[in-house]
Design an enzyme around this catalytic site. Sequence first.
Site, mmCIF file in Angstrom:
data_model
loop_
_atom_site.group_PDB
_atom_site.id
_atom_site.type_symbol
_atom_site.label_atom_id
_atom_site.label_comp_id
_atom_site.label_asym_id
_atom_site.label_seq_id
_atom_site.Cartn_x
_atom_site.Cartn_y
_atom_site.Cartn_z
ATOM 1 C CB ALA B 241 104.336 64.946 48.616
ATOM 2 C CG HIS B 242 104.660 69.723 47.107
ATOM 3 N ND1 HIS B 242 105.597 70.627 46.661
ATOM 4 C CD2 HIS B 242 104.913 68.568 46.462
ATOM 5 C CE1 HIS B 242 106.372 70.028 45.781
ATOM 6 N NE2 HIS B 242 105.980 68.795 45.642
#
Lengths: 350, 350, 350
Positions: B241-242
């Site tokens: 994920a980011h």
Amino acid sequence: MQFTAAQIAMLINATIEGDANASVGSFGKIEEAQKGQLAFLANPKYEDFLYTTGASIVIINATQELKQTVSATLLRVPDAYTAFATLLSKYQEMATQQMTGIQEPSYIAKTAKLGQNIFVGAFSYIGEHVTLGNNVKIFPNTFIGDNVRIGDNTIIHPGVKVYHDCIVGKNVTIHAGTVVGSDGFGFAPQADGSFKKVPQIGNVIVEDFVEIGANATIDRATMGSTLIKSGAKLDNLIQIAHNVEVGNNTVIAAQAGVSGSTKLGNNVMIGGQAGIVGHLFIADGARINAQSGVSKSIKTPNTAVTGSPAFDYTSTLRSQALSRNLPDMEKRIKELEKLVQQLLAEKVNL
Amino acid sequence: MQFTAAQIAMLINATIEGDANASVGSFGKIEEAQKGQLAFLANPKYEDFLYTTGASIVIINATQELKQTVSATLLRVPDAYTAFATLLSKYQEMATQQMTGIQEPSYIAKTAKLGQNIFVGAFSYIGEHVTLGNNVKIFPNTFIGDNVRIGDNTIIHPGVKVYHDCIVGKNVTIHAGTVVGSDGFGFAPQADGSFKKVPQIGNVIVEDFVEIGANATIDRATMGSTLIKSGAKLDNLIQIAHNVEVGNNTVIAAQAGVSGSTKLGNNVMIGGQAGIVGHLFIADGARINAQSGVSKSIKTPNTAVTGSPAFDYTSTLRSQALSRNLPDMEKRIKELEKLVQQLLAEKVNL
Amino acid sequence: MQFTAAQIAMLINATIEGDANASVGSFGKIEEAQKGQLAFLANPKYEDFLYTTGASIVIINATQELKQTVSATLLRVPDAYTAFATLLSKYQEMATQQMTGIQEPSYIAKTAKLGQNIFVGAFSYIGEHVTLGNNVKIFPNTFIGDNVRIGDNTIIHPGVKVYHDCIVGKNVTIHAGTVVGSDGFGFAPQADGSFKKVPQIGNVIVEDFVEIGANATIDRATMGSTLIKSGAKLDNLIQIAHNVEVGNNTVIAAQAGVSGSTKLGNNVMIGGQAGIVGHLFIADGARINAQSGVSKSIKTPNTAVTGSPAFDYTSTLRSQALSRNLPDMEKRIKELEKLVQQLLAEKVNL
């Protein structure tokens, strides 16, 4: 393509009521269908649509009674839904068979051998020494690596990537975005904490009548072949690691994963998001529940397991139910401790 | 490419028995190999194939004894399998290095800067201001967005998508279908129950010697960079994920996921289908078992955890084993209750 | 594109300190920004960079005090981070809107209808009778099957595959590699152990304002439509099976999966790697924790569940905590058994 009521009746073995020459070119829901469309009525609850539909032909159950006259030609069969599904299946097959030719631009190596009646979509890449059987349909944006062989009647949906040297059988369907033949995850730990890649020089063999869903990944073997045997059905986003063997007619639901070198028997059923560790053997007919984590071989055929780690299905369900009673069990132990302390104290008092 | 026994012996430091000028152009299994092929014999169990193989050259263990004469040229090494793997590795490297040129049709923006000895496959897209280092190999059907920089010797397999502004280091391998730099999953809840997108304006940095499997997804940072550090190895279908940071030489098995802003230390090992929630810190050398769900930071290096939620490996295994004994424990409590009631009743009777 | 401080101040409703004609063409971090770039300072901890930055314009908090003179033009707003994010969002929108035209080579069927101001990237395939609304942006290497309709302002990232007959609404974003409309996993078991494919003749409808992450898979319905309702947000690597309905503003985190025919209500939140079995109903506002396995319908709105199988969140946490005390509970039972045996023995002795 236009079909008459008489032609369709022959395909699905129906009795005709009305104009046998009525013709249709597409399908519609009974409540929305227009002139020139074919619809079906399976559930008697929706009978009223039969009298208002614009459909030219409607397939109905043999047992369906009529309260009014119907303008559509009726085709009566024992089971309207099954007959409709059969018809669609034949129609889809025909439509797919009619996709032929090479769309431009595409890239086909001069050494590739192409069968009869094939389709290669635009932006598809067919590498050196590839063999495509008869009636193979390659949708657009697909990559077929060098030396790949694909058998007759196989359908490769858009954006599939098949790495070099893999073999795909006959009557196989692979859905969009799936990768066949990427490197297995093999790295040898080095003294300094880094990892050295172990070359993955095997391939993947997908046998006949296999269907693989979308965005799945099937790694090539380190040496030898990762093997998906005849009739296996694999859902979307599945991971099959290097040197795995998937048995005949084994079914794997979405997002499940099988680790390296595990052998699945025939007619195994694996639920969604289940995981199986590497180097195991799973007996024929085993049923692995969704989200299970199988960490030991299953040696007895037709065993059902669940849980992570996975154990026998029935006993696990009992343990899981009891684990929901833990607050109660803890209370009972506390109560027992109080009573026993009381008994002990009284004994002393005696 | 043709190689003589003498050339191969030099590459793998082998002793030659037989014709040093025997030459091969491909590999084969010892039981199937033909003239002009190279095979190996590691397991003495298969010794008999040595006398029947058609291979022109066979790599064998130094300790292998011979019962008959052998027609192939033999190359003796301390460990035949390792020597064969090394040879294959060198061969694959050479073969990849020989892939050069720009296949047509491809799309290369005029502002892109291309290094020496690169390969760009057909239907690949190289955006504005992209920089490709020397020896970069871009397979067909690949998308490299604007401003992306890719370092020397990196291999991008077919159908990979690298969004704009991401940076990929040297000697990286990314397998087919993987997406690098898609938007992080950031949405701000609004008063009416809907969500407003939080712009994701960071990028992804993949450092040197990283390998990423097929159909994985690595989201760009909201701001700053999602970072995959040097030597990390990521398997198929992984979600990063980011703003996640993956440490040096950290290894993540297939279908595992790491949520936003979590920092993984160096040499962490994560099993398949494991999940790690967001904003955690995972210490160096931590080992996270397959299917674990990590919901708290791991602060002590080299900790092993398992379970969902995940706890210390050894104590979890004990709890899991006991939870399988719950039916028995429940029976023992019932028995105790009966006995204590009996004792209490008898006390009254006294 | 160049913007002056005055233009930007209008967009974010800022007060200008310094040269209103200072202009910028790109963004930078305050510590790295150069002449011609815009930066922001939100955290007062980094104030010192304000005096050394090369940025031409800096957005700062209204409350930010200055210890020295600043060469950059300052734009004061109540919340510098939010203003910067808003600006970026507008900038990204403008940049996307400026992508127009048809890159070559691409494949656009003659029967396709294209709206105003659209972009179709190289190597994208637009099938027969496709309709693209105004401002639709199709990135390169994308496949849009026959009869697909895509609404205004929708963005399709590279390598997306949308199968025939699917419908995508307005203001939708679909990230790279996602597959919309692949066949549902429907196979009828046959007497000989093999499986016969059930034709999947429905489609997928993605309503307005939906965002779907990278490498997700959304299967078409067997009949009718798989439905992703307005405002839903789906993360990477998600599996949505045939005939599923995802409610308005429902949010699904990465690697979660929803099995066939399940209906999710509005504003449901599903954590990463969770799984939901088929044919369930999940009430509005339900919250399903990461890695949960939901096997029963959730009928009460706003219920929170966790675990596999999933139960009420709070009671499950208590059971999970107690299951970690099982070794202790087992010890307490053993102790009780000893004491009760002692009491029983003494009773006999009396």
